[in-house]
Design an enzyme around this catalytic site. Sequence first.
Site, mmCIF file in Angstrom:
data_model
loop_
_atom_site.group_PDB
_atom_site.id
_atom_site.type_symbol
_atom_site.label_atom_id
_atom_site.label_comp_id
_atom_site.label_asym_id
_atom_site.label_seq_id
_atom_site.Cartn_x
_atom_site.Cartn_y
_atom_site.Cartn_z
ATOM 1 N N LYS A 118 0.820 -1.220 0.000
ATOM 2 C CA LYS A 118 0.000 0.000 0.000
ATOM 3 C C LYS A 118 0.850 1.265 0.000
ATOM 4 O O LYS A 118 0.482 2.266 -0.593
ATOM 5 C CB LYS A 118 -0.918 -0.008 1.213
ATOM 6 N N GLU A 202 -3.784 7.414 7.096
ATOM 7 C CA GLU A 202 -4.667 8.027 6.112
ATOM 8 C C GLU A 202 -5.736 8.823 6.816
ATOM 9 O O GLU A 202 -6.189 8.437 7.898
ATOM 10 C CB GLU A 202 -5.375 6.926 5.287
ATOM 11 N N ARG A 294 -4.604 -9.092 -9.228
ATOM 12 C CA ARG A 294 -5.071 -10.476 -9.390
ATOM 13 C C ARG A 294 -6.547 -10.461 -9.768
ATOM 14 O O ARG A 294 -7.164 -9.392 -9.847
ATOM 15 C CB ARG A 294 -4.915 -11.206 -8.056
HETATM 16 P P1 ADP Z 1 -7.656 -4.262 2.354
HETATM 17 O O1 ADP Z 1 -6.296 -4.529 1.825
HETATM 18 O O2 ADP Z 1 -7.888 -4.853 3.675
HETATM 19 O O3 ADP Z 1 -8.708 -4.532 1.335
HETATM 20 P P2 ADP Z 1 -8.198 -1.418 1.846
HETATM 21 O O4 ADP Z 1 -7.204 -0.324 1.933
HETATM 22 O O5 ADP Z 1 -8.654 -1.817 0.503
HETATM 23 O O6 ADP Z 1 -7.642 -2.653 2.654
HETATM 24 O O7 ADP Z 1 -9.460 -0.994 2.720
HETATM 25 C C1 ADP Z 1 -10.513 -1.874 2.997
HETATM 26 C C2 ADP Z 1 -11.770 -1.076 3.354
HETATM 27 O O8 ADP Z 1 -11.533 -0.214 4.486
HETATM 28 C C3 ADP Z 1 -12.271 -0.144 2.280
HETATM 29 O O9 ADP Z 1 -13.077 -0.810 1.338
HETATM 30 C C4 ADP Z 1 -13.032 0.882 3.077
HETATM 31 O O10 ADP Z 1 -14.309 0.404 3.434
HETATM 32 C C5 ADP Z 1 -12.217 1.005 4.333
HETATM 33 N N1 ADP Z 1 -11.233 2.106 4.239
HETATM 34 C C6 ADP Z 1 -9.961 1.998 3.838
HETATM 35 N N2 ADP Z 1 -9.325 3.188 3.870
HETATM 36 C C7 ADP Z 1 -10.222 4.082 4.303
HETATM 37 C C8 ADP Z 1 -10.174 5.494 4.594
HETATM 38 N N3 ADP Z 1 -9.065 6.206 4.443
HETATM 39 N N4 ADP Z 1 -11.297 6.092 5.053
HETATM 40 C C9 ADP Z 1 -12.425 5.372 5.241
HETATM 41 N N5 ADP Z 1 -12.524 4.050 5.012
HETATM 42 C C10 ADP Z 1 -11.450 3.403 4.552
HETATM 43 P P1 ADP Z 2 -11.238 -9.231 -2.876
HETATM 44 O O1 ADP Z 2 -10.944 -10.165 -3.991
HETATM 45 O O2 ADP Z 2 -12.437 -8.432 -3.105
HETATM 46 O O3 ADP Z 2 -10.058 -8.394 -2.440
HETATM 47 P P2 ADP Z 2 -10.930 -10.590 -0.400
HETATM 48 O O4 ADP Z 2 -9.864 -9.646 0.058
HETATM 49 O O5 ADP Z 2 -12.008 -10.927 0.566
HETATM 50 O O6 ADP Z 2 -11.683 -10.112 -1.665
HETATM 51 O O7 ADP Z 2 -10.299 -11.962 -0.995
HETATM 52 C C1 ADP Z 2 -9.060 -12.439 -0.723
HETATM 53 C C2 ADP Z 2 -9.210 -13.366 0.452
HETATM 54 O O8 ADP Z 2 -9.841 -14.566 0.056
HETATM 55 C C3 ADP Z 2 -7.899 -13.805 1.019
HETATM 56 O O9 ADP Z 2 -7.421 -12.898 1.958
HETATM 57 C C4 ADP Z 2 -8.233 -15.164 1.663
HETATM 58 O O10 ADP Z 2 -8.604 -15.023 3.025
HETATM 59 C C5 ADP Z 2 -9.431 -15.631 0.905
HETATM 60 N N1 ADP Z 2 -9.207 -16.800 0.053
HETATM 61 C C6 ADP Z 2 -8.091 -17.149 -0.583
HETATM 62 N N2 ADP Z 2 -8.284 -18.235 -1.323
HETATM 63 C C7 ADP Z 2 -9.578 -18.601 -1.172
HETATM 64 C C8 ADP Z 2 -10.396 -19.631 -1.721
HETATM 65 N N3 ADP Z 2 -9.916 -20.509 -2.595
HETATM 66 N N4 ADP Z 2 -11.690 -19.685 -1.360
HETATM 67 C C9 ADP Z 2 -12.186 -18.769 -0.533
HETATM 68 N N5 ADP Z 2 -11.457 -17.778 -0.001
HETATM 69 C C10 ADP Z 2 -10.170 -17.681 -0.301
#
Ligand code: ADP
Ligand code: ADP
Length: 498
Positions: A118, A202, A294
């Site tokens: 990130k 952030e 991915r």
């Molecule tokens: P992850 O790697 O766990 O997916 P993200 O950075 O994509 O982490 O954030 C996951 C979720 O957390 C976002 O979809 C949003 O709902 C919330 N989020 C992340 N950053 C912020 C922010 N700066 N302000 C408010 N909500 C946030």
């Molecule tokens: P997105 O694709 O929206 O970022 P997620 O962050 O929820 O959704 O998806 C990734 C997560 O899925 C991983 O962190 C792991 O916990 C989970 N995962 C990985 N492989 C599998 C699988 N084969 N079936 C279900 N869940 C999985």
Amino acid sequence: MKKIKKILIANRGEIALRVIQTARELGIKTVTLYTEEEKGLPHCTAGDESFSLGSGALKDTYLNQDKILSIAKACGADAIHPGYGFLSEKSSFAKLVTSSGLIFIGPSPESIDLMGDKKTSKIKIQELGVPSIPGYHGENQELSHLKKEAKKIGFPVLVKASAGGGGKGMRIVEKEEEFEAALEGAKREALNAFGDDTVLLEKYITSPRHIEIQVMSDSHGNHLHLFERECSIQRRYQKIVEESPSPAVTNDLRAKMTAAALKITRGINYLGAGTIELILDTDGQFYFLEMNTRLQVEHPVTEMVTGLDLVALQILVAEGGVLPFKQEELKQKGHAIEVRLYAEDPDNNFLPSIGQIKLIGKTSLRNVRLDSGYLDGNDISISFDPMLAKLIAWGETRDLAADKLNEALNDVVFLGVRTNRDYLKRILTLPEYRQGLTFTHFVKTYEEKLKPVKKSKEELALAIAAALFNKQGPTSQASAVAVGPRDPWIALNGFRNI
Ligand code: ADP
Ligand code: ADP
Ligand code: MG
């Protein structure tokens, strides 16, 4: 261009089955992996060949890069599809695969390195001129420095693990006094989950929506987008309902968001499928959140509105092929919504549940897709992700798609395990959902409304009577239901005539 003949799938469950489906359609052989504990799950035998990873901790099985690569070499696979999660965003794995002469179905290790973290990705996208959330992405990780930066940003502030994913290592800090404890908590969680406790800060956006752009690039300089998905309905930062198009995105906003996404894929010379996650605030401003390099869990909603097969496109561009269409030829048709069915108990603090699946159920509704990694009779263990399945429905309009998905959830019942099915039905039917008031705090805001309606004694008596009747009744489906579940409500909610 090198045609792929055999793909090893370095993953499990529904995504392994999803890759097999496309590979079979393309005449490509598949190899699956499984652990001893998983014997009996469909992905163990769905490919043309399958190999055991043994048993033990994930680092010895699905995260064991050397073991997976040696299986791939031994069985003569010429490509590896990593699915999502596990090794999909590990640049060292992509490197290992490509340096062994195999094709990694995904971006280059350099792109993963650049965007998988990130902190580094934010620095890069700032260079490219894409807006990112105001914050601190620097090297200095000392408490006093981070605290000073947090004050500069202004509370509330979000502390995030740089290596984070799945909402882990994330803490909201409302005021200065809470900063130290939150930082410690985030760092501890990040170290545990990712072996790296680097954090970034952030500005916490208070009423945001999560909008993401699906991108697809080939190695000939063609960078396309496949429109947006809205994934604002989340629990503990984990998506549970996803849709395309977003009810909040106008044509004008879509043009701006997709242009920003393509600026990134062009700017880093990206290859393959990816997702640019954005945060949209109430003023219509959007900011870069992160890039997932991915295929994503929620890719089916994009497939349903565009009519494309994202796995087939991943394979095509990995082979060195040219994307066979131009941006103007792509359209978002109708509306698609996905729900994630989890083995968890919403009425008991979302506690994970285990048990044997007695009956999954199927639906005869048209344009409904069930992507599941399980069969009737399979056991749910706590060793793997609690996601049981994804159910996706397409309709001409958002309301029709939501109605259809809600109806399909009457058929796909997962009897035998506690699931969030009824909870998902309550989301889909909530007037505020239908009005498109889908902010990331949706489930918190409507917590009370999303609680189950208490059943009266009369209703309960009626349900038990109906269950008993079904047990003796003539239909085989009803009798399968009546003997399966632990709770008559679980059984009966599956059938709309009760
Ligand atoms: P992850 O790697 O766990 O997916 P993200 O950075 O994509 O982490 O954030 C996951 C979720 O957390 C976002 O979809 C949003 O709902 C919330 N989020 C992340 N950053 C912020 C922010 N700066 N302000 C408010 N909500 C946030
Ligand atoms: P997105 O694709 O929206 O970022 P997620 O962050 O929820 O959704 O998806 C990734 C997560 O899925 C991983 O962190 C792991 O916990 C989970 N995962 C990985 N492989 C599998 C699988 N084969 N079936 C279900 N869940 C999985
Ligand atoms: Mg994310």
